[in-house]
Design an enzyme around this catalytic site. Structure first.
Site, PDB file in Angstrom:
ATOM      1  N   ASP A 209       0.835  -1.197   0.000  1.00 30.60           N
ATOM      2  CA  ASP A 209       0.000   0.000   0.000  1.00 30.60           C
ATOM      3  C   ASP A 209       0.875   1.255   0.000  1.00 30.60           C
ATOM      4  O   ASP A 209       1.881   1.339   0.712  1.00 30.60           O
ATOM      5  CB  ASP A 209      -0.882  -0.027   1.253  1.00 30.60           C
ATOM      6  CG  ASP A 209      -1.899   1.085   1.292  1.00 30.60           C
ATOM      7  OD1 ASP A 209      -2.745   1.148   0.392  1.00 30.60           O
ATOM      8  OD2 ASP A 209      -1.839   1.902   2.243  1.00 30.60           O
ATOM      9  N   GLU A 278       1.597  -0.605  -5.049  1.00 37.16           N
ATOM     10  CA  GLU A 278       0.617   0.421  -5.361  1.00 37.16           C
ATOM     11  C   GLU A 278       1.392   1.738  -5.375  1.00 37.16           C
ATOM     12  O   GLU A 278       1.634   2.346  -4.341  1.00 37.16           O
ATOM     13  CB  GLU A 278      -0.494   0.490  -4.315  1.00 37.16           C
ATOM     14  CG  GLU A 278      -1.538   1.541  -4.685  1.00 37.16           C
ATOM     15  CD  GLU A 278      -2.257   2.158  -3.485  1.00 37.16           C
ATOM     16  OE1 GLU A 278      -3.402   2.615  -3.666  1.00 37.16           O
ATOM     17  OE2 GLU A 278      -1.675   2.202  -2.381  1.00 37.16           O
TER      18      GLU A 278
END
Length: 531
Positions: A209, A278
């Site tokens: 993330d 990401e």
């Protein structure tokens, strides 16, 4: 897939948003309307039959759930809302038994404000070792009443919150998600332990993330923002002419040292363990830096997700993406939807047109080299839901008053004719975000025996991908011929009609199409593979 390639190179990965996939607790009874790990395990045969190779599960760690798991209080335990550690072990065992790999989410940019480290930081004095794990700073102005710089939170409002003793801490997301200071070696050491904890339990990979956000410019200087009164800049003719935003909080060069360290950890385990970033970078070239041979294995290609419905734009992003990752000696990824964006049938116009375009874009995506990521529910043709204000739970809604991301996170409909559509929970009780009353025809049960359903189309398309492109070389070209996107790969021609009128199909046998192609004409908003 070629025997020489690792499993992830051209895998199809299905994203499971844990709260909204399936509610299976308690065993033998009705659940609470929130998805969980036993629910995922119970539906793994569905994913195998769909034809995917792996699943990525969003955070299930101990968390106060201010941002639905992306605010982690303990990285090595399971939140009771979702189960216990034994449920992770059971899920991994069952997935591997079915031939599915499992990727778990890792959240290294920030912790929850309930994490033991942040609680210790609040209890400690300015300048203490406890505060040095985060980005605490004195405020500006004669009394320190102004934030240390002008940065904004992704969720709206300032990126700084003041604590009782007058210092401020940085949070690029919600105030309940304080950013870690990755210049502190304790942070890197802790996350290596977290990686090893889950690798030892048997996970096959990690989705990282905010992979581009761990380091900030050390000075924490002000961001140079466009003058809101200035005229709109003229559109650039090409990416070469594009003026990039000033982003001292994103994509700093030091972040790559983190992933070199992680790559050594991943490579020390058997089974081609992997990580996918990401990384919302500003260019395809900067994205490709995350996947150099000694760093992460993949990075999400958000350029594909954001491409307008136009043949020339599709061709351009395909060509640029393949070139960028080739320079990094890796393979591209392709994604159309996830838990943070409006579902792609809605982005493409909604209704029958949006669904037709969504199927066409998916079929084109599945023919491209590299791996593809699907978001739960897209195989059912789900659109964005207009969630009522009283039911919205996204922290960005509370900070900005904008609808936020709840509309793509509505729990899946599995069966039946009324909520909760077999999702779980007591009979007739809505799940954590209410489902629309009109979803009866979109359930897995309703679509499973309908050869014209979106679910049946996805199953055919995934099977065709395996049959047609397994072991294919990656010599791929993409071009626009008017409104027709033409992709050529491994002896197959893929065409997508992004225009308003039918166009003649190229010569060849139609292997699969996203809709009927009568009389040798490709209708608008339709794609086909030909050989």
């Amino acid at each position: 897939m070629s025997a020489a390639r690792p499993w992830w190179y051209d895998a199809v990965v299905y994203q499971v948003y844990v709260r909204s996939f399936a509610d299976g607790m308690p065993a033998g009874g009705h659940g609470d309307g929130i998805g969980d790990l036993p629910g995922i395990t119970s539906r793994l045969p569905y994913l195998r039959d769909l034809g995917v190779d792996a699943l990525w599960i969003t955070p299930f760690y101990t968390s106060p759930q201010k941002d639905h798991g992306y605010d982690v209080a303990d990285y090595t335990d399971v939140d009771p809302l979702f189960g216990v550690l034994a449920d992770v072990d059971a899920l991994l065992a069952r997935a591997h038994e079915l031939g599915l790999r499992v990727i778990v989410d890792l959240v290294p940019n920030h912790t929850s404000d309930q994490h033991v480290w942040f609680q210790a930081a609040l209890a400690a004095a300015p300048g203490s070792p406890e505060r040095a794990r985060y980005l605490f700073r004195d405020g500006r102005g004669p009394d320190g009443a102004e934030p240390p710089n002008n940065w904004d939170s992704i969720f709206g409002g300032p990126a700084w919150t003041q604590v009782a003793d007058g210092q401020w801490y940085l949070h690029l997301f919600d105030s309940s998600q304080p950013d870690l200071d990755w210049r502190n070696p304790e942070v890197g050491d802790m996350f290596e332990e977290v990686l090893r904890f889950w690798l030892d339990r048997g996970v096959d990979g990690f989705r990282v993330d905010v992979a581009h956000g761990l380091y900030k410019e050390a000075s924490l200087r002000d961001q140079r923002k466009p003058d809101p009164k200035a005229a709109e800049p003229k559109a650039a003719e090409s990416m070469v002419e594009r003026v990039l935003n000033d982003e001292p909080m994103w994509d700093q060069p030091e972040v790559h040292d983190v992933y070199r360290r992680w790559r050594k950890v991943l490579d020390s385990y058997p089974g081609d363990r992997m990580a996918v970033a990401e990384a919302w970078t500003q260019t395809a070239e900067s994205m490709a830096l995350f996947i150099r041979p000694d760093e992460l294995h993949q990075a999400f290609n958000f350029g594909w997700l954001g491409t307008p419905w136009a043949a020339a734009d599709f061709a351009d992003v395909i060509t640029r993406s393949i070139a960028a990752v080739a320079a990094a000696e890796s393979a591209p990824t392709w994604v159309l939807s996830n838990h943070d964006v409006v579902r792609h049938p809605t982005r493409y116009g909604g209704g029958p047109v949006g669904l037709a375009r969504g199927r066409a874009a998916t079929l084109t995506m599945l023919a491209l080299p590299g791996s593809a990521y699907l978001y739960q529910g897209e195989e059912l043709g789900l659109e964005q839901v207009d969630v009522a204000p009283e039911d919205r739970q996204d922290p960005s809604w509370f900070r900005t008053g904008q609808p936020g991301r709840d509309g793509c996170r509505v729990p899946l409909p599995w069966s039946g004719t009324a909520p909760p559509y077999g999702f779980g929970g007591a009979d007739g009780t809505q799940p954590w975000i209410p489902q629309p009353a009109g979803w009866a025809g979109l359930t897995v049960e309703a679509q499973s025996d309908d050869p014209d359903s979106t679910l049946a189309f996805y199953r055919r398309a995934l099977a065709a991908r395996t049959e047609v492109f397994a072991g294919a070389d990656d010599t791929t070209t993409a071009s626009a011929e008017g409104d027709l996107l033409v992709v050529r790969r491994a002896g197959v021609t893929v065409v997508l009609n992004a225009g308003p009128t039918p166009v003649p199909l190229p010569a060849g046998e139609v292997l699969i199409s996203s809709a009927a192609v009568p009389d040798g004409l490709l209708p608008p908003d339709t794609a086909a593979w030909l050989r």
